[in-house]
Design a protein around this motif. Sequence first.
Motif, PDB file in Angstrom:
ATOM      1  N   ILE A  87       1.217   5.068   1.150  1.00 51.68           N
ATOM      2  CA  ILE A  87       0.664   5.907   2.217  1.00 51.68           C
ATOM      3  C   ILE A  87       1.117   7.351   2.020  1.00 51.68           C
ATOM      4  O   ILE A  87       2.325   7.641   1.972  1.00 51.68           O
ATOM      5  CB  ILE A  87       1.102   5.392   3.604  1.00 51.68           C
ATOM      6  CG1 ILE A  87       0.595   3.960   3.803  1.00 51.68           C
ATOM      7  CG2 ILE A  87       0.572   6.310   4.705  1.00 51.68           C
ATOM      8  CD1 ILE A  87       1.027   3.330   5.108  1.00 51.68           C
ATOM      9  N   SER A 126       0.834  -1.192   0.000  1.00 55.60           N
ATOM     10  CA  SER A 126       0.000   0.000   0.000  1.00 55.60           C
ATOM     11  C   SER A 126       0.875   1.251   0.000  1.00 55.60           C
ATOM     12  O   SER A 126       1.952   1.277   0.595  1.00 55.60           O
ATOM     13  CB  SER A 126      -0.898  -0.014   1.244  1.00 55.60           C
ATOM     14  OG  SER A 126      -1.647   1.168   1.329  1.00 55.60           O
ATOM     15  N   SER A 176      -4.023  -0.376   5.580  1.00 59.99           N
ATOM     16  CA  SER A 176      -3.049  -0.522   4.500  1.00 59.99           C
ATOM     17  C   SER A 176      -3.040  -1.929   3.919  1.00 59.99           C
ATOM     18  O   SER A 176      -2.594  -2.136   2.792  1.00 59.99           O
ATOM     19  CB  SER A 176      -1.647  -0.147   4.993  1.00 59.99           C
ATOM     20  OG  SER A 176      -1.244  -0.985   6.058  1.00 59.99           O
ATOM     21  N   VAL A 186      -3.566   4.858   0.855  1.00 59.50           N
ATOM     22  CA  VAL A 186      -4.046   5.361   2.144  1.00 59.50           C
ATOM     23  C   VAL A 186      -3.589   6.810   2.262  1.00 59.50           C
ATOM     24  O   VAL A 186      -2.395   7.106   2.132  1.00 59.50           O
ATOM     25  CB  VAL A 186      -3.499   4.538   3.322  1.00 59.50           C
ATOM     26  CG1 VAL A 186      -3.995   5.108   4.653  1.00 59.50           C
ATOM     27  CG2 VAL A 186      -3.899   3.073   3.195  1.00 59.50           C
TER      28      VAL A 186
END
Length: 401
Positions: A137, A135, A248, A254
Amino acid sequence: MATATKRIVLVSTDKAFVQDCRTAFAASDLIQLSTVEKSVVELRGEIQEADSDAIIIDMDAAKLEDVEALQRITRRLEGKAPILVVTQEFNAAAVRILVQLQVADFLVKPLTTADLVRSCIRVLQGPGREQNTESQIYTFMPAAGGVGCTTLTLQTAFQLHHSVTRGASTCVVDLNFQQGGCAEYLDLEPRFDITEIENQPERLDRQLLDVMLSKHSSGLCVLAAPTKPSEMRSFNADVVVRMLDLVSAYFDNVVIDMPRTWFPWTETVLLGSNKLYLVTEMTVPCLRHTQRLIQAIYETVGREVKPNVIVNRFEQRMFENGVKQADVEEILGDHFVGGISNNYRLVREAVDRGVPLQEVDANANVINDLKRIILPEEAVATPKKQRSILDMGRTLWRKSA
């Protein structure tokens, strides 16, 4: 080597939804969509006979007969094809049932066909690919109050969610538990009850997370707690870490809206970010405080994360007194990554209506300025490169063929 065509079966009685799906999937030579315009209860052997690579079932997860029919289908398939469920029901009981039946994914109406296509791509790539995908971020932190950090956080989330190159499931996490506004900016109900997991962070699992997410009509998810201005509370870092780890794990992007106040968990969040953006304004006190914040970040987390500064309400001043672009560049150095035009009327209208900026004006200067910072590869892309979202999975499919 030629790439094999992926066959997907859509089961639905929603004629408008069926037509939207046909249109969306028609753009790809790699996916062949066939439809069964029956309810899940009416199905007999159509799915087994179709010999498909994936199945989309449009059903009502609140109806016992629909759930029982889904159970029969999963037993008959014996894991030969992943099932993606589309439903209008979104509560803890429905989520728990779908997770227990081990469906590959489930989406809640209303949804965009782009979200459905992205979900199908992930399902077809298989669980191994999904677990290995990290993921991304993006963390936004205000250098002072009222600099527009929440607005830029949400707009970044929308741009990532609908991006041609990075478009995928996206979740906004509002970590300003005292005065956060992410949910209110989009006219959503904040549903994250942090007191429920405060003393037992391990209780937060996929089912509970789904119940606590607020979902925008675009498909963007928001995790935000009801604000309590009279309470200045510092939650255990384990609660925040558990929450971000779980988010995540299930979202490709995210986007975090941070509070100004530094908490015991702030350092952990900064270290876990792929991109850190500090939002400031074009005033001398604000820019000086930004300098101090940059220094504080380096002193606390070292050089592992570089703070990128966005100057909001940016104005080019050639012949006026006050701060100019040259001053900003001199003060911030290479931390300065761009300015966002001052368009207060647009932002105010979007916030008052509870809609993203593009619903007010899709070509607004604020949107284009931010896109040049967050998605520079798309900001300079020609229309010819704006291809179907289905193309995102082509390289991966070629490699696996």
